[in-house]
Design a protein around this motif. Sequence first.
Motif, PDB file in Angstrom:
ATOM      1  N   SER A  87      46.738  17.271  82.881  1.00 30.66           N
ATOM      2  CA  SER A  87      45.298  17.120  82.683  1.00 30.66           C
ATOM      3  C   SER A  87      44.604  18.468  82.629  1.00 30.66           C
ATOM      4  O   SER A  87      43.693  18.683  81.818  1.00 30.66           O
ATOM      5  CB  SER A  87      44.710  16.262  83.808  1.00 30.66           C
TER       6      SER A  87
ATOM      7  N   ILE B 200      45.118  20.026  79.242  1.00 31.21           N
ATOM      8  CA  ILE B 200      44.286  19.389  78.219  1.00 31.21           C
ATOM      9  C   ILE B 200      42.834  19.846  78.340  1.00 31.21           C
ATOM     10  O   ILE B 200      42.158  20.107  77.336  1.00 31.21           O
ATOM     11  CB  ILE B 200      44.381  17.855  78.343  1.00 31.21           C
ATOM     12  N   GLY B 201      42.337  19.969  79.586  1.00 33.54           N
ATOM     13  CA  GLY B 201      40.967  20.464  79.770  1.00 33.54           C
ATOM     14  C   GLY B 201      40.816  21.882  79.271  1.00 33.54           C
ATOM     15  O   GLY B 201      39.835  22.224  78.594  1.00 33.54           O
TER      16      GLY B 201
ATOM     17  N   ARG C  74      42.661  23.345  77.035  1.00 30.83           N
ATOM     18  CA  ARG C  74      42.789  23.293  75.571  1.00 30.83           C
ATOM     19  C   ARG C  74      41.463  22.920  74.917  1.00 30.83           C
ATOM     20  O   ARG C  74      41.035  23.556  73.936  1.00 30.83           O
ATOM     21  CB  ARG C  74      43.868  22.272  75.208  1.00 30.83           C
ATOM     22  N   SER C  75      40.789  21.889  75.430  1.00 34.55           N
ATOM     23  CA  SER C  75      39.521  21.455  74.840  1.00 34.55           C
ATOM     24  C   SER C  75      38.483  22.574  74.869  1.00 34.55           C
ATOM     25  O   SER C  75      37.776  22.806  73.883  1.00 34.55           O
ATOM     26  CB  SER C  75      38.989  20.227  75.586  1.00 34.55           C
TER      27      SER C  75
ATOM     28  N   SER D 175      36.757  24.528  71.717  1.00 34.97           N
ATOM     29  CA  SER D 175      35.305  24.577  71.526  1.00 34.97           C
ATOM     30  C   SER D 175      34.839  26.007  71.292  1.00 34.97           C
ATOM     31  O   SER D 175      34.051  26.291  70.381  1.00 34.97           O
ATOM     32  CB  SER D 175      34.579  23.978  72.729  1.00 34.97           C
TER      33      SER D 175
ATOM     34  N   ALA E   3      35.535  18.593  70.071  1.00 37.91           N
ATOM     35  CA  ALA E   3      36.648  18.920  70.965  1.00 37.91           C
ATOM     36  C   ALA E   3      36.365  18.451  72.383  1.00 37.91           C
ATOM     37  O   ALA E   3      37.292  18.117  73.139  1.00 37.91           O
ATOM     38  CB  ALA E   3      36.903  20.423  70.949  1.00 37.91           C
ATOM     39  N   GLN E   4      35.099  18.411  72.762  1.00 36.10           N
ATOM     40  CA  GLN E   4      34.713  17.894  74.076  1.00 36.10           C
ATOM     41  C   GLN E   4      34.543  16.384  74.050  1.00 36.10           C
ATOM     42  O   GLN E   4      34.988  15.673  74.951  1.00 36.10           O
ATOM     43  CB  GLN E   4      33.402  18.550  74.539  1.00 36.10           C
TER      44      GLN E   4
ATOM     45  N   ASP F 232      35.846  14.078  72.055  1.00 34.93           N
ATOM     46  CA  ASP F 232      36.998  13.242  71.711  1.00 34.93           C
ATOM     47  C   ASP F 232      38.185  13.428  72.655  1.00 34.93           C
ATOM     48  O   ASP F 232      39.263  12.895  72.411  1.00 34.93           O
ATOM     49  CB  ASP F 232      37.454  13.557  70.272  1.00 34.93           C
ATOM     50  N   THR F 233      38.016  14.213  73.719  1.00 35.88           N
ATOM     51  CA  THR F 233      39.110  14.473  74.658  1.00 35.88           C
ATOM     52  C   THR F 233      38.803  13.792  75.988  1.00 35.88           C
ATOM     53  O   THR F 233      37.688  13.908  76.496  1.00 35.88           O
ATOM     54  CB  THR F 233      39.283  15.985  74.888  1.00 35.88           C
TER      55      THR F 233
ATOM     56  N   ARG G 176      38.357  13.142  79.863  1.00 37.19           N
ATOM     57  CA  ARG G 176      37.961  14.086  80.908  1.00 37.19           C
ATOM     58  C   ARG G 176      39.168  14.470  81.746  1.00 37.19           C
ATOM     59  O   ARG G 176      39.895  13.608  82.225  1.00 37.19           O
ATOM     60  CB  ARG G 176      36.882  13.479  81.812  1.00 37.19           C
ATOM     61  N   PRO G 177      39.393  15.777  81.934  1.00 37.40           N
ATOM     62  CA  PRO G 177      40.533  16.194  82.768  1.00 37.40           C
ATOM     63  C   PRO G 177      40.318  15.781  84.216  1.00 37.40           C
ATOM     64  O   PRO G 177      39.201  15.820  84.730  1.00 37.40           O
ATOM     65  CB  PRO G 177      40.534  17.720  82.618  1.00 37.40           C
TER      66      PRO G 177
END
Length: 933
Positions: free
Chosen positions: A506, A509-510, A512-513, A517, A532-533, A535-536, A538-539
């Motif tokens: 997680s 992924i956070g 990465r987002s 951005s 990017a924020q 569609d991902t 929440r970590p």
Amino acid sequence: MPQRRPDSPSAATGAPSRVMAPRNKTRVVARERVVSQLIEARRKRCIVLQGPAGCGKTTTLLAWREALLPLGFDLAWLTLAPEDDDLASFIDGLVASLAQVDPAICREAAILGGRGVDDEAVERTVIALVRAIASRSTDLALVVDDLDHVTNPRSHRAFQWLIDYAPSNLHIVLVSRGSFPVSLGRLRDRDLVLELNMRDLRFTFAESAQYLRAQIGEVSEQDAREMHELTDGWVAGLQLFSMHLKRRRTTDVVAPLASMQLHDASAFGDYFERAVLSRLSATEIELLVRTSVCARLCSSLCVALVGDEQPPEDVLALLARLEADNLFIAQVERVGNETWYRLNPLFRETLLDRMRTRSEALQHAVHHAAWCWFRDHGLPEEAVRHALQAGEAAAAAELVLSVARDLQLSGDLRKLVSLIHLLPHAEIEARIDLRLWRLQLELYARDFEACAESMARLEASIPAEDIQARYRLLLLRAAVDVQRDDADSATAILPAILAAPVDATSQSIGARSNLLSWLYMRRGEYEEARAAQRDTPRPLHAGSPLMGTSAGVLNGRCLVGFSYALEGQFLQVERISREVLAEADERGSSTAEAACFAAALLGEALYEFNDITGARRLLEDRVDVLERVSIPDSVLRVHTALSAAHWAEGHRLDAFAYLERLEEYATRHGLPRLLAHSLAAQVRQHVHCGQFEDAEADLARLDTIAARLRPTRPNAWHDVHALAERSHVDWCLAHEDFEGAALRLPNLISHCSERGWQHHIVQLRMQSALVDRRRARLEAAREAALTGLRLANRLGLVRSVLDVDAGIVAFAEQVVHGMESQTHGTDTGADPVLAFYVDRLRTAQESAVALASTTNGASLQRDATPNGAETLSERETKVVSLLAQALPNKKIARTLGISPETVKWHLKNIYGKLGVSSRDEAVARVRDLGIDP
């Protein structure tokens, strides 16, 4: 530093107890003589108590503490230990002790403290503390006990800063057995120091007699005088006598002791052997010997140290008896069901001497038990230290790995740094995850050379099949690019960033987002940045949203706000930044990055909406922290907004100072785009002031940066090219070269349109309209102005329009009300929406003019008598004299051989003493006072 709940396991440890005043259950002599001296000196800047162990320093201060509290004083306490010779531990203890009084004192310092222990970081931390203390209405006394444990010169330097910068409501009490290398000469000259040594602290005969009678009952005056003379009034020596006499109840024991120099520490240790340890059983001594390996102890810890060798009830009984008999063990605090104790330092050293004679296997076993106990009770720092002493370095390394993420998320980076520094180099090198953490900490400290070396070595070391570690390294490489403001390098690895492993964590992924951005924004792809924020998922961390750190949700929301700021949609920026700032401030230091980023965005929005004073106050309170913890983009926005705010208020020197500070920051960290922003703003301000030589020099540097970036860093070049072209337009307008400006503006507008910089387009359209009007192309001027005003109205811009030209509002009124078109017989009437918008611009301009008039007129109306000069110190007089020569901070620092941080601190004090609020006012005041540069 995050504040722990009093009932949490961590709160029951040595760390909190060292920042609390010890309990004083056995004081039987009031010491009115010394306490009265201390009370009279309570408003002095520094109090020094120096004397050998056992002379009553701490006990006297506890009595003083009781007397201070009814007088409205707050009191912070820090007891140092040998492990505090580490600079990070020393600073952490200092911050934690003040946090016990008021966590708000340490909010900014804790954020700064998590970013390293280089001299600049430490000085910033100290300055943050004293600023917070100075803002309080109450007096604060800070007691630093056992200062002799700190021998690190860098810790001494930090303490010197604290003394030198201390505001009038901070009173520092230094307690030490010997001298320490801190200079108090300046304070002595001003009679701001009280110094008490062994001669002052020793008992008088009356106090000795009172103490002995309280301890052992009736004692003849002759015996009391003999014991007083034998001990020379040394409190610990009297305590030893009284203990012995309570057991023997005869005076014939005095003779054998007569030859002892009981005020000597070695004799003190000898007596422990004969008068204390000889009275205990072997099992009781063994318990004490084993507990001596720990700086603090409680019953369950003691039970763990002796294992199955002694029943738990015997351990509890011994602790209770030792305390009841005052056998050199003091209760520190009670938390939950546990009572925490501290051994007398010399008694502990006596026990440690015995421990060192034990077999290596036994010593390892005791330390093993200690590290397991501290580990199980959530105390990683103590656990790691004992694991290493137990010879279990691998276990220590695994423990650090297990707590690293939690420490990062709590904002306690300095503790994580300290833990990793404790580990042997070989243990770190043997673990890819620890090496990744070390790289992340190097990134936080902005040690880019170390980052590059670590990344290269990790790239070669991580097995190809370890996809998770390789992806984490990739994200850290991109994070380095963010901190180095290198979007081009990040773009090169964009495909790899997008290809996240299926089972990515997680946190990954956070991160990465947020990286996506930032990268999309720098490429002008704002919708993609927001997607990017959006569609991902929440970590999460431990089932809760990941809020802090660069991978957190709050940072992601800031990046969304940043995307709107680049477009010029400041209504959206204000809404998002206010929400994030409120939530981040509530959560504390763990969300420091997001708080700084949100403040930078909000400050820019406030300035755009003409809340000039609000923007300045918000950002000036945070600029020091922000430079240390935020990304270059937010640092850029803060300094340019502050410069613009001071310019609007009429403070030209301060406006230039923030641009020079941005230039210094950019140069120090190798950030050419930020340097270009500083130079472009300086060109604009120089031409407004008619300083054409300076403007031309900065313009040439700007062109050089643009030429250098074009072939190697095209993304940064787009930004710098636009800045250089706008600066050339400013140069042309200042020299009334309207044809030259007209040649550059169309391409510049097209360039900004391609990047989506709408508020820049507004400014350029309005400039183009002014140019066309001066070229007598009135219809083109009208169309350009209307296009710019419609876009500005849609975006809600204010300062972006007002900053174009002093006469822009009058020109806009002419255009909107059709005055220009009437000359051509084509009056179309005023657009009511634009007319309303222009009226708002007029109101905003009048408000800004009134603000500038008020701030500039304030210094002229002040009393011209030279009272301020009398309060300036010698160093402050030198600083203000150089200020009168319009030198920037870094040149003042270079001239005086001090750091820029110290210059900033002196300036704050100078402003307060002179009754001014800016450099410009200070210079005017200096001239009024007749200070000769």
